[in-house]
Design a protein around this motif. Structure first.
Motif, PDB file in Angstrom:
ATOM      1  N   LYS A 175       0.837  -1.209   0.000  1.00  0.00           N
ATOM      2  CA  LYS A 175       0.000   0.000   0.000  1.00  0.00           C
ATOM      3  C   LYS A 175       0.868   1.254   0.000  1.00  0.00           C
ATOM      4  CE  LYS A 175      -4.438  -1.560   1.806  1.00  0.00           C
ATOM      5  NZ  LYS A 175      -4.314  -2.964   1.385  1.00  0.00           N
ATOM      6  N   SER A 176       1.996   1.219   0.724  1.00  0.00           N
ATOM      7  CA  SER A 176       2.883   2.386   0.748  1.00  0.00           C
ATOM      8  C   SER A 176       3.482   2.638  -0.627  1.00  0.00           C
ATOM      9  CB  SER A 176       4.030   2.181   1.745  1.00  0.00           C
ATOM     10  OG  SER A 176       3.534   1.836   3.002  1.00  0.00           O
TER      11      SER A 176
ATOM     12  N   ASP B  10      -3.089   3.114  -1.703  1.00  0.00           N
ATOM     13  CA  ASP B  10      -4.002   2.469  -0.759  1.00  0.00           C
ATOM     14  C   ASP B  10      -4.870   1.376  -1.379  1.00  0.00           C
ATOM     15  OD1 ASP B  10      -3.092   3.764   1.392  1.00  0.00           O
ATOM     16  OD2 ASP B  10      -4.652   5.326   1.418  1.00  0.00           O
TER      17      ASP B  10
END
Ligand code: PHE
Length: 337
Positions: free
Chosen positions: A228-229, A233
């Motif tokens: 996600k980073s 997201d």
């Protein structure tokens, strides 16, 4: 008269091209001073004609020389004197761009540093113990074959170019005590034919976390945070069972393809998923080999190729571009950080 003209020639200031031209007209022109003096030669008594004539000739040579020399000097220096506009804005300096692999590498490191991982590095020329034996590779494992590994000396299997940076993690385990949280970036080598999809070297980031009660759920959570980073997201991960000698259980991790759209995708081949890393719980044999008590500690490890991730981020479709140093390729990453 001759002496006065000589002095006038010597003292005439020729500071710019206009003055040089005025000098020429004044002394050497068709109505110039020397022409006049030569004209008066007929009034000189015969016995003095020869001497005066010689003096006049010398004077003309002197004037011609001064004219030519000052003209040359001014022509060679005008570019730096009068024609340069020092107030003009200079040409912009050509600045370089960061290499796409460096950009992605720093991004990956930053993501793990934020959750307490330290960065560790080790040698590219590695011994059998750190690259294979301590990582639970059975002696007959195919990855040790000539096919995959570049050995330093023909017929000697003791020293090789490391095939992964797991070797660095063995070194960290040997020299420190848990808790250990480290990531090891670096170049690795495999004996493969060079093509768009394979190269004889590439770059990895491998991670290791060892502490009391580290579980597979921790691994999955960490990788989810990582995906996600890095990809945003909306990114999802999916784990598939796999095998590595140094982890048990092992998994391969896919990330949901963020490039796909209604027109399809040439990166994930329309499947919607892309394999980005290998991972698993560190095999107790590996912990013991590095002097860590496997009754007290557990841990997880993971490893990914930086090229593959950069490929996803920048849609590069040929691995060879990364090492050819073609400026037309590299300068496209200007302004990307
Ligand atoms: N070392 C493995 C490789 O190079 C990657 C990996 C690291 C897999 C850690 C599992 C755990 O392919």
């Amino acid at each position: 008269q001759i002496a006065a003209a000589k002095e006038a020639i010597e003292n005439y200031a020729v500071t710019d091209m206009n003055a040089v031209e005025a000098f020429r007209i004044h002394f050497l022109g068709s109505k110039g001073e020397l022409k006049n003096l030569f004209g008066e030669l007929k009034n000189v008594p015969n016995e003095e004609k020869k001497e005066v004539g010689q003096l006049l000739n010398a004077l003309r040579l002197q004037a011609e020389e001064k004219w030519i020399v000052s003209k040359d000097n001014l022509e060679n220096t005008t570019a730096t004197d009068s024609d340069v506009d020092v107030t003009r804005t200079p040409e912009p300096l050509a600045l370089g761009a960061r290499h796409p692999l460096s950009i992605v590498r720093s991004e990956i490191l930053a993501i793990f540093e934020r959750i307490g991982y330290s960065v560790s590095e080790g040698p590219e020329i590695e011994d059998d113990w750190h690259n294979f034996s301590a990582l639970n590779f059975p002696p007959e494992h195919p990855a040790r074959d000539m096919q995959d590994t570049f050995f330093i000396e023909k017929g000697v299997r003791e020293m090789a170019l490391r095939t992964h940076t797991s070797s660095v993690q063995v070194r960290v385990m040997e020299s420190s005590t848990p808790p250990i949280r480290t990531i090891s970036p670096g170049r690795v080598y495999r004996n493969e034919a060079i093509s768009a999809r394979a190269h004889c070297f590439f770059h990895q980031v491998e991670g290791l976390y060892i502490d009391k009660n580290v579980s597979f759920a921790d691994l999955k959570q960490t990788l989810d945070y990582f995906a996600k980073s890095l990809f945003g997201d909306k990114a999802k991960i999916r784990l598939r069972p796999s095998y590595f000698p140094f982890t048990e259980p092992s998994a391969e991790v896919d990330v949901s393809c963020t490039i796909c759209n209604s027109k399809g995708c040439n990166v994930c081949k329309y499947t919607g998923w892309l394999e980005i890393l290998g991972c698993g719980m560190v095999d107790p044999n590996v912990l013991e080999a590095s002097g860590i008590d496997s009754e007290t500690y557990t841990g997880f490890a993971f490893g990914m190729g930086i090229e593959r991730i950069a490929q996803l981020k920048f849609r590069v479709n040929d691995l060879r571009l990364y090492s050819e140093n073609d400026v037309r390729f590299l300068k496209q990453f200007k302004g990307v950080n």
